[in-house]
Motif scaffolding. Structure first.
Motif, PDB file in Angstrom:
ATOM      1  N   ALA A  10      -1.279   6.099  10.401  1.00 25.56           N
ATOM      2  CA  ALA A  10       0.310   7.132   9.455  1.00 25.56           C
ATOM      3  C   ALA A  10       0.727   7.671  10.946  1.00 25.56           C
ATOM      4  O   ALA A  10       1.916   7.466  10.773  1.00 25.56           O
ATOM      5  N   LEU A  12      -2.761   7.580   1.988  1.00 30.46           N
ATOM      6  CA  LEU A  12      -2.785   6.029   2.320  1.00 30.46           C
ATOM      7  C   LEU A  12      -4.230   6.288   3.429  1.00 30.46           C
ATOM      8  O   LEU A  12      -4.212   5.478   3.523  1.00 30.46           O
ATOM      9  N   VAL A  33       1.379   9.934   2.881  1.00 31.15           N
ATOM     10  CA  VAL A  33       0.653   9.644   4.231  1.00 31.15           C
ATOM     11  C   VAL A  33      -0.313  10.787   3.985  1.00 31.15           C
ATOM     12  O   VAL A  33      -1.484   9.781   4.126  1.00 31.15           O
ATOM     13  N   ASP A  58       0.747  -0.825   0.084  1.00 25.72           N
ATOM     14  CA  ASP A  58      -0.048  -0.361  -0.456  1.00 25.72           C
ATOM     15  C   ASP A  58       0.951   1.543  -0.342  1.00 25.72           C
ATOM     16  O   ASP A  58       0.175   1.982  -0.617  1.00 25.72           O
ATOM     17  N   TRP A  59       1.566   0.830   0.286  1.00 26.34           N
ATOM     18  CA  TRP A  59       3.190   2.258   0.803  1.00 26.34           C
ATOM     19  C   TRP A  59       3.388   2.492  -0.778  1.00 26.34           C
ATOM     20  O   TRP A  59       3.516   3.965  -1.223  1.00 26.34           O
ATOM     21  N   CYS A  88       0.608   4.391  -2.303  1.00 22.04           N
ATOM     22  CA  CYS A  88       0.254   5.514  -2.125  1.00 22.04           C
ATOM     23  C   CYS A  88       2.124   6.562  -2.847  1.00 22.04           C
ATOM     24  O   CYS A  88       1.277   7.669  -3.368  1.00 22.04           O
TER      25      CYS A  88
END
Length: 128
Positions: A98, A52, A49, A27-28, A31
């Motif tokens: 986060a 995310l 961030v 997922d990061w 992002c």
């Protein structure tokens, strides 16, 4: 998690830390890719961030999975009834995720502080 709660969940085994971390890394990366369209993550750190947090709200809230969780065969469900947690709780969960520290403080059911605040649990999806 008590026996009555486990019986109501569609999948009863909490996800292990390794799978959860793998899903977060996927997922990061997503992002970073998305935020690179409107900001340089090497210069400004906050855009990935924000992405995310919104991915968590928009994917986990109604669907129970982010793209990374789908690849890692995980699902985030309501601890109370095994259903979707909703966008508001997904947003709360994303904000606390986060911050990172709430995510690494886990209880016996492998629920981080972000999961407990949102009333969720991350579970393994069984093989079809």
């Amino acid at each position: 998690m008590n026996v009555a709660t486990r019986a109501r969940l569609p999948v009863t085994e909490p996800a292990d830390f390794g799978r959860r971390f793998a899903a977060l890394i996927i997922d990061w990366a997503l992002c970073l890719l998305i935020s690179s369209f409107y900001a340089d993550p090497r210069v400004v750190a906050w855009p990935p961030v924000v992405v995310l947090v919104f991915i968590n709200a928009l994917f986990i809230g109604p669907f129970g999975q982010t793209p990374g969780m789908a690849l890692a065969r995980l699902r985030c469900v309501s601890f109370a009834d095994g259903g979707a947690i909703g966008i508001a709780k997904g947003l709360l969960r994303g904000v606390l995720l986060a911050l990172l520290i709430p995510a690494i403080i886990m209880d016996a059911d492998r629920r981080g502080l972000h999961d407990r605040a949102a009333g969720s649990i991350v579970v393994k999806v069984p093989k079809a």
